[in-house]
Design an enzyme around this catalytic site. Structure first.
Site, PDB file in Angstrom:
ATOM      1  N   TYR A  51       0.829  -1.103  -0.016  1.00 24.04           N
ATOM      2  CA  TYR A  51      -0.139   0.136  -0.109  1.00 24.04           C
ATOM      3  C   TYR A  51       0.854   1.138   0.008  1.00 24.04           C
ATOM      4  CZ  TYR A  51      -3.745  -3.135   1.624  1.00 24.04           C
ATOM      5  OH  TYR A  51      -4.643  -4.149   1.609  1.00 24.04           O
ATOM      6  N   GLY A 197     -14.253  -5.132   1.510  1.00 26.49           N
ATOM      7  CA  GLY A 197     -15.182  -4.657   0.548  1.00 26.49           C
ATOM      8  C   GLY A 197     -16.628  -4.886   0.900  1.00 26.49           C
ATOM      9  N   ALA A 200     -19.221  -3.212  -0.946  1.00 28.90           N
ATOM     10  CA  ALA A 200     -19.155  -3.499  -2.443  1.00 28.90           C
ATOM     11  C   ALA A 200     -19.245  -2.189  -3.380  1.00 28.90           C
ATOM     12  CB  ALA A 200     -20.636  -4.017  -3.013  1.00 28.90           C
ATOM     13  N   LYS A 201     -18.122  -1.308  -3.088  1.00 31.46           N
ATOM     14  CA  LYS A 201     -17.584  -0.195  -3.847  1.00 31.46           C
ATOM     15  C   LYS A 201     -18.761   0.981  -3.458  1.00 31.46           C
ATOM     16  CE  LYS A 201     -15.298  -2.392  -7.483  1.00 31.46           C
ATOM     17  NZ  LYS A 201     -15.182  -2.733  -8.716  1.00 31.46           N
ATOM     18  N   GLY A 202     -19.579   0.904  -2.254  1.00 33.22           N
ATOM     19  CA  GLY A 202     -20.401   1.796  -2.018  1.00 33.22           C
ATOM     20  C   GLY A 202     -21.683   1.414  -2.582  1.00 33.22           C
ATOM     21  N   LYS A 207     -25.406   5.733  -0.118  1.00 31.95           N
ATOM     22  CA  LYS A 207     -25.179   6.337  -1.378  1.00 31.95           C
ATOM     23  C   LYS A 207     -25.094   5.184  -2.308  1.00 31.95           C
ATOM     24  CE  LYS A 207     -22.576   9.944   0.868  1.00 31.95           C
ATOM     25  NZ  LYS A 207     -22.776   9.357   2.347  1.00 31.95           N
TER      26      LYS A 207
END
Length: 304
Positions: A51, A197, A200-202, A207
């Site tokens: 990272y 995750g 799930a990516k938002g 949102k």
């Protein structure tokens, strides 16, 4: 915040934990995010040598100075990277794992790492040598426990048969239910899941509509864009404004999962996730089954 045992180890991690990959490299901001998470009950911080090419580990180390006894720190190894060129290659050799740990300890300023994870893995790796290396590092007191971060079924089975791993990090959420195939086997072997995750990516967050529009245009796993739009609308109706919390609760409904590892790029995101989780109404078995009716019980197609 409640804690769960990681495998059969003496490590107990908070049900929500902070994935540090999204912190960025601005030290003051990143430290604020970490300290906010800790203040709100998080005790597990998940980083990796790859990272930001080591910078993330440095930030985690600085942010936990003076409070080392209050946090459980996980890092990962297996990618031999060149910071100057911005490149990396897979290297699970014992020599690299040993040097990788030495480098991680230097960057973080720590004497040991609580959970050291193989950052991937293929069936062609020298798995027996990898396991022997982790066992030796544990015996030396340089790591407390070890695990893998992998979604390859053939690799997972090898480690379950041959090693003393306490955890597997896998992407797991209501849209990606592939880990559910392996939860019984993991539980049988006293191995916990660290679920990355979880939102799930938002697309399972408060949102969700915006996230699907921006990140779901090309689909997600076997779902196309229209599927994702339909699911997000039904998810909103089903969760009654508790989208984030219900996403976490769904994952944690199975006690094989030790923690939902969420990412955050601001203190506001940390507060939103944790406050929502703490205030949410309890999840019933009926709620759980209703949630499952929205999505498919997918399984891993490759590396079997």
């Amino acid at each position: 915040m409640q804690k769960r045992q990681l495998g059969a180890s003496d490590l107990y991690v908070s049900e929500l934990s902070l994935g540090c990959m999204s912190l960025g490299t601005e030290e003051h901001k990143a430290k604020d995010i970490i300290h906010t998470a800790l203040d709100y009950g998080v005790n597990y911080l998940d980083t990796a040598d790859l990272y930001s090419f080591g910078e993330n580990e440095k930030i985690v180390g600085k942010a936990t100075e003076g409070i080392r006894d209050q946090v459980i720190i996980g890092s990962k190894v297996g990618n031999n990277f060149d910071k100057e060129k911005g490149t990396w290659s897979w290297d699970p050799s014992p020599a690299h794992i040993k040097q990788g740990l030495k480098d991680s300890l230097h960057r973080t300023g720590l004497d040991y790492i609580d959970l050291y994870q193989l950052h991937g893995g293929t069936i062609d790796d020298p798995i027996d040598e990898v396991i022997d290396t982790f066992e030796a590092l544990k015996k030396e007191g340089l790591i407390r426990e070890y695990g893998i971060s992998s979604i390859r079924p053939n690799v997972l089975r090898q480690f379950l048969q041959k090693s003393n791993i306490v955890s597997v990090m896998m992407q797991y959420n209501l849209l990606d239910r592939r880990p559910e195939e392996f939860l019984p086997l993991l539980r049988e072997n006293d191995v916990s899941v660290l679920a990355r995750g979880p939102l799930a990516k938002g697309m399972l967050s408060s949102k969700a509509e915006q996230a699907v529009a921006s990140k779901g245009k090309d689909g997600f796993l076997s779902y196309d864009y229209n599927d994702l739009v339909d699911i997000s609308e039904k998810w909103k109706d089903m969760t009654s404004g508790e989208e984030n919390a219900k996403s976490f609760q769904y994952i944690l409904h199975n006690e094989t999962v030790a923690s939902c590892v969420f990412g955050a790029s601001s203190t506001e995101q940390v507060k939103e996730n944790i406050n929502a989780f703490k205030k949410a109404t309890p999840l019933t078995d009926a709620d759980y089954k209703q949630m499952q009716s929205l999505t498919k019980a997918l399984t891993y197609a490759n590396h079997r």
